[in-house]
Motif scaffolding. Structure first.
Motif, PDB file in Angstrom:
ATOM      1  N   UNK A   6       0.871  -1.178   0.000  1.00 38.53           N
ATOM      2  CA  UNK A   6       0.000   0.000   0.000  1.00 38.53           C
ATOM      3  C   UNK A   6       0.902   1.219   0.000  1.00 38.53           C
ATOM      4  N   UNK A   7       1.000   1.887  -1.159  1.00 45.18           N
ATOM      5  CA  UNK A   7       1.924   3.008  -1.274  1.00 45.18           C
ATOM      6  C   UNK A   7       3.360   2.540  -1.091  1.00 45.18           C
ATOM      7  N   UNK A   8       4.060   3.151  -0.154  1.00 44.18           N
ATOM      8  CA  UNK A   8       5.460   2.802   0.077  1.00 44.18           C
ATOM      9  C   UNK A   8       5.637   1.672   1.089  1.00 44.18           C
ATOM     10  N   UNK A   9       4.532   1.153   1.641  1.00 45.19           N
ATOM     11  CA  UNK A   9       4.618   0.155   2.713  1.00 45.19           C
ATOM     12  C   UNK A   9       4.218  -1.231   2.224  1.00 45.19           C
ATOM     13  N   UNK A  10       4.975  -2.220   2.657  1.00 46.99           N
ATOM     14  CA  UNK A  10       4.736  -3.609   2.295  1.00 46.99           C
ATOM     15  C   UNK A  10       4.551  -4.436   3.566  1.00 46.99           C
ATOM     16  N   UNK A  11       3.416  -5.134   3.671  1.00 47.92           N
ATOM     17  CA  UNK A  11       3.134  -5.998   4.820  1.00 47.92           C
ATOM     18  C   UNK A  11       3.241  -7.456   4.384  1.00 47.92           C
ATOM     19  N   UNK A  12       3.897  -8.268   5.213  1.00 52.43           N
ATOM     20  CA  UNK A  12       4.042  -9.694   4.925  1.00 52.43           C
ATOM     21  C   UNK A  12       4.510 -10.409   6.187  1.00 52.43           C
ATOM     22  N   UNK A  13       4.568 -11.727   6.106  1.00 55.72           N
ATOM     23  CA  UNK A  13       5.164 -12.495   7.196  1.00 55.72           C
ATOM     24  C   UNK A  13       6.687 -12.396   7.099  1.00 55.72           C
ATOM     25  N   UNK A 119      -5.059  -4.418   6.496  1.00 54.58           N
ATOM     26  CA  UNK A 119      -5.434  -5.016   5.211  1.00 54.58           C
ATOM     27  C   UNK A 119      -4.793  -6.396   5.064  1.00 54.58           C
ATOM     28  N   UNK A 120      -3.528  -6.510   5.483  1.00 54.16           N
ATOM     29  CA  UNK A 120      -2.862  -7.817   5.428  1.00 54.16           C
ATOM     30  C   UNK A 120      -3.521  -8.786   6.401  1.00 54.16           C
ATOM     31  N   UNK A 121      -3.876  -8.288   7.583  1.00 51.06           N
ATOM     32  CA  UNK A 121      -4.548  -9.132   8.569  1.00 51.06           C
ATOM     33  C   UNK A 121      -5.882  -9.649   8.018  1.00 51.06           C
ATOM     34  N   UNK A 122      -6.558  -8.818   7.228  1.00 50.04           N
ATOM     35  CA  UNK A 122      -7.818  -9.238   6.617  1.00 50.04           C
ATOM     36  C   UNK A 122      -7.601 -10.424   5.690  1.00 50.04           C
ATOM     37  N   UNK A 123      -6.508 -10.409   4.951  1.00 48.03           N
ATOM     38  CA  UNK A 123      -6.182 -11.545   4.095  1.00 48.03           C
ATOM     39  C   UNK A 123      -5.973 -12.811   4.928  1.00 48.03           C
ATOM     40  N   UNK A 233     -20.297  -4.096   7.488  1.00 50.29           N
ATOM     41  CA  UNK A 233     -20.017  -4.521   6.105  1.00 50.29           C
ATOM     42  C   UNK A 233     -19.197  -3.506   5.310  1.00 50.29           C
ATOM     43  N   UNK A 234     -19.484  -2.218   5.483  1.00 54.73           N
ATOM     44  CA  UNK A 234     -18.744  -1.202   4.729  1.00 54.73           C
ATOM     45  C   UNK A 234     -17.268  -1.211   5.115  1.00 54.73           C
ATOM     46  N   UNK A 235     -16.988  -1.397   6.423  1.00 56.60           N
ATOM     47  CA  UNK A 235     -15.599  -1.436   6.878  1.00 56.60           C
ATOM     48  C   UNK A 235     -14.906  -2.682   6.336  1.00 56.60           C
ATOM     49  N   UNK A 236     -15.582  -3.819   6.343  1.00 59.51           N
ATOM     50  CA  UNK A 236     -14.995  -5.046   5.824  1.00 59.51           C
ATOM     51  C   UNK A 236     -14.685  -4.906   4.335  1.00 59.51           C
ATOM     52  N   UNK A 237     -15.608  -4.302   3.574  1.00 61.32           N
ATOM     53  CA  UNK A 237     -15.376  -4.114   2.142  1.00 61.32           C
ATOM     54  C   UNK A 237     -14.180  -3.202   1.908  1.00 61.32           C
ATOM     55  N   UNK A 238     -14.047  -2.162   2.714  1.00 61.71           N
ATOM     56  CA  UNK A 238     -12.947  -1.226   2.546  1.00 61.71           C
ATOM     57  C   UNK A 238     -11.599  -1.901   2.797  1.00 61.71           C
ATOM     58  N   UNK A 239     -11.530  -2.759   3.823  1.00 58.75           N
ATOM     59  CA  UNK A 239     -10.292  -3.459   4.132  1.00 58.75           C
ATOM     60  C   UNK A 239      -9.935  -4.441   3.011  1.00 58.75           C
ATOM     61  N   UNK A 240     -10.938  -5.147   2.499  1.00 58.99           N
ATOM     62  CA  UNK A 240     -10.671  -6.106   1.423  1.00 58.99           C
ATOM     63  C   UNK A 240     -10.281  -5.382   0.134  1.00 58.99           C
ATOM     64  N   UNK A 241     -10.809  -4.198  -0.081  1.00 57.61           N
ATOM     65  CA  UNK A 241     -10.470  -3.439  -1.282  1.00 57.61           C
ATOM     66  C   UNK A 241      -9.015  -3.028  -1.296  1.00 57.61           C
ATOM     67  N   UNK A 242      -8.435  -2.814  -0.093  1.00 56.17           N
ATOM     68  CA  UNK A 242      -7.027  -2.431  -0.036  1.00 56.17           C
ATOM     69  C   UNK A 242      -6.115  -3.565  -0.506  1.00 56.17           C
TER      70      UNK A 242
END
Length: 242
Positions: A6-13, A119-123, A233-242
């Motif tokens: 997301x932009x300049x940031x990368x989330x991963x294990x 967003x990564x946690x949502x995945x 639901x709107x918050x969940x959709x927003x997180x998944x959209x990221x």
């Protein structure tokens, strides 16, 4: 699982022992400043460690560790299970993700970093069929009086449903009901609430009716829970959209 950018940031294990050591270094700065000892415990070997890397600088912007549990009964052997009586949650039958040692580098853009890690946690939640998130939300220091407004707000608006309410287990606690009926300043409460807890609450999360005083980490923390099905639901959709 692939990384999320997301932009300049990368989330991963974390991919190596060196990256886990980097995460522990940041945790030590946040949770044990000036102690001269690394912030490690026996749960580290059981957990996966999430890192958020600033791709522009290569620096670690945030980290947390997660432990996947197959059902509520497994909470007895979790980090939170050391401090809270979770016998009611032992009846929970869906997978649980316990989140711990969540911390941000003070120099980072916190809003963007928080969106990235959530967003990564949502995945992770979707991939593993997680039904419930939990952890300890920590306040700096061990003087509960400093957090009277935020604890009063939590008591009035955000305590656990009786079905899942954590019981007292720790030796030293602060009973939020001591603040029952006492007015609180909402602006002051919001100014002192930790970023992680604020995010939980905006998604429909709740807390225990007591806080545990943890002298080892020089913190006061509350058990925090969130049923995935209760996220707006709107918050969940927003997180998944990221």
């Amino acid at each position: 699982m692939q990384s999320l950018v997301l932009g300049r940031y990368q989330a991963r294990f974390a991919k190596s022992d060196a990256e886990i050591a980097q995460a522990i270094d940041l945790r030590t700065q946040i949770f044990r400043p000036g102690q001269g000892t690394a912030d490690t415990d026996h749960f580290d070997g059981r957990c996966q460690h999430i890192v958020v890397i600033d791709d522009k600088t290569g620096q670690l912007a945030a980290t947390c560790r997660v432990l996947t549990l197959d059902r509520g009964a497994a909470l007895a052997n979790s980090y939170t299970g050391q401090f809270y009586d979770l016998s009611l949650l032992a009846q929970y039958t869906r997978p649980i993700l316990e989140i711990g040692r969540f911390c941000l580098d003070p120099k980072t853009e916190h809003a963007v970093v928080l969106r990235t890690i959530w967003a990564f946690m949502t995945r992770v939640v979707d991939d593993r069929g997680i039904g419930f998130l939990c952890g300890c939300s920590s306040f700096v220091g061990t003087d509960a009086k400093l957090y009277r407004d935020v604890f009063s707000m939590l008591l009035n608006k955000h305590t656990a449903p009786l079905q899942w309410a954590p019981g007292v287990m720790a030796t030293e606690t602060f009973d939020l009901f001591e603040l029952s009926g006492i007015p609180y300043d909402h602006k002051s409460a919001m100014a002192t609430i930790p970023a992680l807890l604020k995010t939980y609450l905006t998604m429909g999360g709740w807390v225990s009716d007591h806080a545990v005083i943890d002298h080892d980490l020089n913190t006061i923390h509350v058990f925090t829970g969130l049923e995935i099905d209760n996220i707006p639901p709107a918050r969940a959709r927003a997180l998944r959209a990221l």
